[in-house]
Enzyme design. Structure first.
Site, PDB file in Angstrom:
ATOM      1  N   GLU A 244       0.821  -1.210   0.000  1.00 39.23           N
ATOM      2  CA  GLU A 244       0.000   0.000   0.000  1.00 39.23           C
ATOM      3  C   GLU A 244       0.857   1.262   0.000  1.00 39.23           C
ATOM      4  O   GLU A 244       0.475   2.280  -0.596  1.00 39.23           O
ATOM      5  CB  GLU A 244      -0.943   0.000   1.208  1.00 39.23           C
ATOM      6  CG  GLU A 244      -2.100  -0.969   1.100  1.00 39.23           C
ATOM      7  CD  GLU A 244      -1.704  -2.421   1.292  1.00 39.23           C
ATOM      8  OE1 GLU A 244      -2.423  -3.313   0.811  1.00 39.23           O
ATOM      9  OE2 GLU A 244      -0.647  -2.661   1.926  1.00 39.23           O
TER      10      GLU A 244
ATOM     11  N   HIS B  43     -10.454  -6.630   7.994  1.00 36.34           N
ATOM     12  CA  HIS B  43     -11.064  -6.447   6.676  1.00 36.34           C
ATOM     13  C   HIS B  43     -12.506  -5.944   6.795  1.00 36.34           C
ATOM     14  O   HIS B  43     -13.318  -6.194   5.900  1.00 36.34           O
ATOM     15  CB  HIS B  43     -11.072  -7.768   5.891  1.00 36.34           C
ATOM     16  CG  HIS B  43      -9.718  -8.311   5.580  1.00 36.34           C
ATOM     17  ND1 HIS B  43      -8.936  -8.923   6.526  1.00 36.34           N
ATOM     18  CD2 HIS B  43      -8.998  -8.313   4.434  1.00 36.34           C
ATOM     19  CE1 HIS B  43      -7.798  -9.306   5.971  1.00 36.34           C
ATOM     20  NE2 HIS B  43      -7.805  -8.937   4.707  1.00 36.34           N
TER      21      HIS B  43
END
Length: 325
Positions: free
Chosen positions: A59, A128
């Site tokens: 990321e 998540h």
């Protein structure tokens, strides 16, 4: 007019903007073959080729490439899969993307769109499933949208891609899996960033609800109507900038405010909205502000515990009855 799903709304928004502007690029993990894990970008690689870029599992590298390409004239869209993963690249968001334009006196632009899944309800466990609205609201220079319908999703994503400042787009996985639809016009349209929408008019209590919670608030409002309690459901759609005027105007009418937000109460968007109304519209309130949020714990994996963790209709009804009783 025609009807589309939430997933189709995302796809159409990105497709139309890539067709309109050759400077728009899309990058993320598995965006070429899969169109991202839930398929919202399916077919775009076949249409736009090298403008759709698969990235590594980093990321930080993804946001670095986003900031660099935006600073040099591109309009990147980057898909950071889940809300918790934004913490990995937060330095690039809070520094490179959002501060450089200010620090250069407006000489640089960062037209970048970050698109991220949010939300519990799929037993995806603690890493998540988060809705990190409040954390990102504390980032000056970052615009944030959280559309609750396919109509809003398409219009807000198109506006985000055209924006010359970085925009975080949060979309709830529950809205994608619900297969819900919206009517949208055949012609092109956008939804302005920073404008709330009253999803249901009412007179007794204002409920500000975010993302998936909008639909739970409307369901609760329909049940409470049978008891003679009228809820006005305000969907902010944008969390930054926040349409304070629409929220305060609604509170002026009802005298009561409940904020429904799927994140832990501490450091939540609900906390910021409550603080704004308390500071700027205290005299309009006839009762204390209530926040219907998740507990200050990680999100459980267990389906039963996850259901108990998420704010639902019953939680909102209980809060409203306490205010009006």
């Amino acid at each position: 007019m025609r009807e589309i799903t939430y997933l189709k709304a995302i796809n159409e928004a990105v497709d139309e903007e890539m067709a309109r502007d050759p400077l728009v690029i899309l990058m993320g993990q598995d965006v070429r073959k899969w169109g991202a894990p839930l398929g919202e970008f399916k077919g775009l690689y076949e249409k736009y080729g090298e403008r759709v870029l698969d990235t590594g599992i980093s990321e930080t590298a993804m946001l670095g490439a986003t900031a660099g390409s935006a600073a040099t004239g591109m309009r990147p869209i980057v898909h950071i899969m889940f809300g918790e993963f934004l913490g990995v690249c937060m330095s690039d968001i809070r520094c490179a993307l959002t501060k450089t334009r200010y620090m250069t006196g407006g000489k640089t632009r960062f037209p970048a769109t970050i698109m991220t899944y949010t939300g519990a309800g799929r037993s995806a466990a603690g890493e998540h499933s988060a809705c990190p609205y409040g954390v990102l609201m504390a980032t000056p220079g970052l615009k944030i949208v959280a559309p609750s319908t396919p109509y809003d999703a398409k219009g807000l994503i198109k506006s985000a891609i055209r924006e010359d400042n970085p925009v975080q787009v949060f979309y709830h996985v529950g809205l994608i899996f619900s297969k819900m639809t919206s009517q949208i016009p055949d012609e092109e349209y956008t939804v302005s960033i920073g404008e709330a929408d009253i999803k249901r008019e009412g007179s007794d209590v204002t409920v500000v609800a975010i993302g998936l919670m909008v639909h739970r608030a409307i369901a609760a409002a329909n049940r409470l109507q049978e008891k003679g309690i009228s809820l006005e459901v305000v969907d902010p759609r944008s969390l930054a900038p926040l349409d304070k005027q629409t929220i305060i105007k609604s509170v002026e009418k009802t005298g009561r405010l409940v904020i429904m937000d799927e994140e832990p109460k501490t450091e939540s968007a609900a906390s910021e909205i409550a603080a704004i109304v308390a500071e700027e519209a205290f005299d309009l309130l006839d009762a204390p502000i209530k926040r219907v949020c998740a507990p200050d714990t990680p999100i459980p994996f267990s389906p039963a515990l996850e259901r108990a963790w998420m704010p639902d209709e019953e939680d909102l009804i209980r809060a409203v009855v306490e205010l009006t009783g």
